[in-house]
Scaffold this motif. Structure first.
Motif, mmCIF file in Angstrom:
data_model
loop_
_atom_site.group_PDB
_atom_site.id
_atom_site.type_symbol
_atom_site.label_atom_id
_atom_site.label_comp_id
_atom_site.label_asym_id
_atom_site.label_seq_id
_atom_site.Cartn_x
_atom_site.Cartn_y
_atom_site.Cartn_z
ATOM 1 N N MET A 160 45.825 32.873 19.681
ATOM 2 C CA MET A 160 44.606 32.266 20.369
ATOM 3 C C MET A 160 44.074 33.608 21.906
ATOM 4 N N ASP A 161 42.989 33.867 22.316
ATOM 5 C CA ASP A 161 42.126 34.535 22.874
ATOM 6 C C ASP A 161 42.078 34.350 24.385
ATOM 7 N N VAL A 162 42.776 34.922 25.020
ATOM 8 C CA VAL A 162 43.005 33.662 26.767
ATOM 9 C C VAL A 162 42.610 35.054 27.883
ATOM 10 N N ASP A 163 41.480 36.066 26.794
ATOM 11 C CA ASP A 163 41.810 36.795 28.027
ATOM 12 C C ASP A 163 40.519 36.520 29.059
ATOM 13 N N THR A 164 39.754 35.479 28.914
ATOM 14 C CA THR A 164 39.190 35.126 30.087
ATOM 15 C C THR A 164 39.944 34.566 30.989
ATOM 16 N N TRP A 165 40.857 33.862 30.810
ATOM 17 C CA TRP A 165 41.832 33.523 31.691
ATOM 18 C C TRP A 165 42.487 33.808 32.234
ATOM 19 N N LEU A 166 43.367 35.112 31.695
ATOM 20 C CA LEU A 166 44.056 36.386 32.385
ATOM 21 C C LEU A 166 42.886 36.757 33.211
ATOM 22 N N PHE A 167 41.655 37.039 33.377
ATOM 23 C CA PHE A 167 41.097 37.741 33.874
ATOM 24 C C PHE A 167 40.445 36.981 35.456
ATOM 25 N N ALA A 168 40.146 35.675 34.761
ATOM 26 C CA ALA A 168 39.955 33.989 36.191
ATOM 27 C C ALA A 168 41.511 34.159 37.333
ATOM 28 N N LEU A 169 42.356 34.037 36.530
ATOM 29 C CA LEU A 169 44.308 34.512 36.925
ATOM 30 C C LEU A 169 43.991 36.110 37.474
ATOM 31 N N ALA A 170 43.791 36.902 37.514
ATOM 32 C CA ALA A 170 43.576 38.742 38.126
ATOM 33 C C ALA A 170 42.949 37.881 39.221
ATOM 34 N N PHE A 171 41.567 37.373 38.550
ATOM 35 C CA PHE A 171 40.595 37.405 40.271
ATOM 36 C C PHE A 171 41.132 35.858 41.302
ATOM 37 N N ALA A 172 41.805 35.337 41.127
ATOM 38 C CA ALA A 172 43.029 34.447 41.591
ATOM 39 C C ALA A 172 43.864 34.919 42.964
ATOM 40 N N ALA A 173 44.509 36.242 41.987
ATOM 41 C CA ALA A 173 45.483 36.728 42.848
ATOM 42 C C ALA A 173 45.227 37.563 43.439
ATOM 43 N N CYS A 174 44.629 38.525 42.905
ATOM 44 C CA CYS A 174 43.768 38.740 43.941
ATOM 45 C C CYS A 174 43.274 39.048 45.097
ATOM 46 N N VAL A 175 42.343 38.207 44.807
ATOM 47 C CA VAL A 175 41.639 37.177 46.403
ATOM 48 C C VAL A 175 42.504 36.497 47.064
ATOM 49 N N TRP A 176 43.975 36.153 46.072
ATOM 50 C CA TRP A 176 45.084 35.316 47.701
ATOM 51 C C TRP A 176 45.671 36.593 48.548
ATOM 52 N N VAL A 177 45.869 37.810 47.624
ATOM 53 C CA VAL A 177 46.184 38.674 48.172
ATOM 54 C C VAL A 177 46.086 39.319 49.373
ATOM 55 N N ALA A 178 44.071 39.428 49.256
ATOM 56 C CA ALA A 178 43.319 39.771 49.599
ATOM 57 C C ALA A 178 42.981 39.182 50.960
ATOM 58 N N LEU A 179 43.170 38.459 51.033
ATOM 59 C CA LEU A 179 42.334 37.263 52.068
ATOM 60 C C LEU A 179 44.092 37.233 53.248
ATOM 61 N N LEU A 180 45.284 36.000 52.090
ATOM 62 C CA LEU A 180 45.620 35.481 52.624
ATOM 63 C C LEU A 180 47.605 35.980 52.353
ATOM 64 N N PRO A 181 47.318 37.262 52.638
ATOM 65 C CA PRO A 181 48.884 37.718 51.411
ATOM 66 C C PRO A 181 50.060 37.065 52.507
ATOM 67 N N GLY A 182 51.709 36.673 50.945
ATOM 68 C CA GLY A 182 52.259 36.115 52.033
ATOM 69 C C GLY A 182 52.530 35.219 52.154
ATOM 70 N N ARG A 183 51.227 34.148 52.133
ATOM 71 C CA ARG A 183 51.659 33.158 52.732
ATOM 72 C C ARG A 183 51.300 31.847 51.467
ATOM 73 N N VAL A 184 51.762 30.124 52.054
ATOM 74 C CA VAL A 184 51.598 29.707 50.558
ATOM 75 C C VAL A 184 52.998 29.860 49.058
ATOM 76 N N ILE A 185 53.815 30.099 49.346
ATOM 77 C CA ILE A 185 54.989 30.130 48.239
ATOM 78 C C ILE A 185 55.162 29.822 47.059
ATOM 79 N N SER A 186 54.372 28.348 47.478
ATOM 80 C CA SER A 186 53.845 27.767 45.891
ATOM 81 C C SER A 186 52.916 28.061 45.214
ATOM 82 N N LEU A 187 51.568 28.376 45.438
ATOM 83 C CA LEU A 187 50.558 28.939 44.924
ATOM 84 C C LEU A 187 51.273 29.996 44.465
ATOM 85 N N ALA A 188 51.821 30.433 44.820
ATOM 86 C CA ALA A 188 52.338 32.266 44.510
ATOM 87 C C ALA A 188 52.670 31.768 43.056
ATOM 88 N N LEU A 189 54.150 30.919 43.143
ATOM 89 C CA LEU A 189 54.735 30.547 41.898
ATOM 90 C C LEU A 189 53.836 30.057 41.238
#
Length: 202
Positions: free
Chosen positions: A85-114
């Motif tokens: 299975m090739d999931v690199d597209t989803w990996l890059f998308a997730l990396a982008f989403a997680a990094c945006v969350w850290v940059a904008l709202l670090p430490g907020r909404v633990i359920s989303l981080a989970l």
């Protein structure tokens, strides 16, 4: 006497001997190969970097949940994977989403981080499954990959958390958010390149 002791140690280290090209433990080469697998592709590396920064932005009480769920998620990903299975597209998308969350709202909404951590673990588990081959070799290599991914996340979290705790200046938190923004920017560029005409033509 110290000189003779050092010369003796040097001669012992330099003493020629038979070279052993193979490990005495069968399959250990596959384990070490798997251990390095999480950093063998940019997609996996960016996800681990993003998740490491994400997890480190939460209090320790929440971190325990995030670091506990990740190993189980990697096992689920390996269970559903066929090694092709090739999931690199989803990996890059997730990396982008997680990094945006850290940059904008670090430490907020633990359920989303989970959720980010769970999805990241599943995707890492999927790409960790070796291609079809002898069952024993696949299991050993997979074990190395999963250990490498979990240690990688743990060390990245530990490094970022240490920096936050060791240096209390305001600029430290800002610097980590900027680092997350840069990783997110590179991730979205890599994601865009996967949809570029030149990439799809290959």
């Amino acid at each position: 006497m110290k000189v003779f002791g050092r010369l003796g140690l040097l001669s012992l280290v330099a003493w020629p001997g038979a070279v052993q090209a193979h490990s005495p433990v069968p399959g250990i080469e596959g384990f070490y190969t798997g251990l390095l697998h999480p950093v063998s592709t940019p997609a996996q590396l960016f996800v681990l970097l993003g998740l490491g920064l994400l997890v480190s932005s939460y209090p320790l009480a929440a971190v325990r949940w995030l670091l506990t769920v990740f190993p189980f998620a990697t096992l689920v990903g390996a269970w559903v994977s066929d090694g092709l299975m090739d999931v690199d597209t989803w990996l890059f998308a997730l990396a982008f989403a997680a990094c945006v969350w850290v940059a904008l709202l670090p430490g907020r909404v633990i359920s989303l981080a989970l959720g980010f951590t769970c999805v990241g673990g599943v995707l890492i588990g999927i790409v960790s499954m070796p291609e079809p081959g002898p069952a024993q070799d696949r299991i050993i290599t997979l074990a190395g990959s999963l250990v490498g991914a979990n240690l990688g996340l743990l060390y990245l979290f530990g490094a970022a958390f240490y920096v936050r705790e060791r240096f209390q200046q305001v600029w430290v938190g800002v610097a980590l958010r900027i680092a997350a923004a840069w990783i997110g920017a590179v991730s979205i560029v890599m994601l865009a390149l996967r949809f570029a005409p030149e990439a799809t033509a290959l």
